[in-house]
Design a protein around this motif. Structure first.
Motif: not given
Ligand code: GLV
Length: 320
Positions: A139-149
């Motif tokens: 449920a409600f999976l998201s990508h972590q901010l770490w490593g995003q641009t």
């Protein structure tokens, strides 16, 4: 005794400062913006006016100013509501409140990023509506901010703070575009200076921190939105007309981008009914700078700007 009119409810500290310096201060004690007629009347009678960013100080209004009106101190960082050139022609000093909202606006930018990325609005509604029956590993999976641009468009003081949070807090990769390059910022945040197309097309989150000028009005429209990743988020805590709102609504509907966080609107305070319906959009009522700390510093700075003009010093917030 010079007379100051305060067009909206501001924190007391600035008012007290003006009074201690011998100014006579009159206040708009209502919760309403002043009408044009009221503003004209005030401009014809006062030596200084503290305006709100919602007051449209155009050349017509300025033509009603008395010879005694020396300073317009805008209670905002942005001063796109004031025709500062027309004011200068009439020898009226225009000031703003630079540097005091950086932390607040940068924090708000991240509040929007978190809310969108973690789907907080939808998850909260899910629980309140009684849908949380059992733990669901998907449920409600998201990508972590770490490593995003993160792509920062406009690297003034606020954009710089956003970069510091992104790098210091989340080790995000930073791309930025501004008319001027900042090597200090690049060193501090391992940021990369590039053109606007690259910022738009390579970032997972694009955040706008530009003033509203003839160059930035409508800067983000269909073509720019099409450049963005379909998974990207767009955050605007600067000024509404920087984004062509019709194009944004189209891009959100067509899933050209994944979501938007908006604190400001093209036709403020009107907010498009279509945006209101969208669950992948978070909307706040132009409150990015609304912390008590910032409001107190704004109040002190508008007062100090006026005092400086009357005492013959160049005010910190001088814009014209
Ligand atoms: C608020 O929008 C400000 O410009 O300070």
């Amino acid at each position: 005794m010079p007379k100051v009119y305060v067009a909206g409810k501001i924190q007391d500290n600035g008012i007290e400062l003006l009074k201690r310096k011998g100014f006579k201060v009159d206040l708009n004690l209502t919760d309403k913006d002043l009408t044009r007629e009221e503003l004209k009347d005030i401009f014809s009678k006062y030596d200084a006016v503290i305006t709100m960013p919602t007051d449209n100080v155009d050349s017509d209004l300025l033509s009603s100013a008395s010879k005694n009106l020396k300073v317009i101190a805008n209670y905002a960082v942005g001063y796109d509501n004031i025709d500062e050139r027309a004011a200068k022609k009439s020898d009226i000093v225009v000031c703003n409140t630079p540097g005091v909202a950086n932390e607040a606006v940068a924090e708000h930018t991240f509040a929007m990023i978190f809310a969108l990325n973690k789907q907080l609005k939808v998850a909260d509604r899910f629980v309140r509506e009684g849908n949380f029956k059992q733990w669901d590993p998907n449920a409600f999976l998201s990508h972590q901010l770490w490593g995003q641009t993160i792509g920062i468009i406009g690297l003034g003081r606020i954009g710089t703070f956003v970069g510091q949070i992104a790098f210091g807090g989340f080790k995000m990769h930073i791309l930025y575009f501004d008319i001027a390059r900042s090597e200090d910022f690049e060193l501090l945040c391992e940021a990369e200076y590039t053109d606007m197309r690259s910022v738009l097309s390579l970032s997972d989150i694009v955040t706008l921190h530009v003033p509203l000028t003839t160059d930035t009005r409508g800067m983000i429209s269909t073509e720019e939105l099409k450049l963005m990743k379909k998974t990207a988020l767009l955050i605007n805590t600067s000024r509404g007309p920087v984004i062509d709102e019709k194009a944004l609504i189209w891009a959100l509907k067509e899933k050209e981008i994944a979501g938007a966080g908006l604190d400001v609107y093209e036709h403020e305070p009107e907010v498009s009914a279509e945006l209101i319906k969208m669950s992948n959009v978070i909307l706040t009522p132009h409150t990015a700078s609304a912390t008590i700390e910032t409001r107190e510093r704004m109040s002190e700075l508008v007062a100090q700007n006026i005092i400086d003009v009357f005492e013959g010093r160049e005010p910190v917030g001088l814009v014209n």
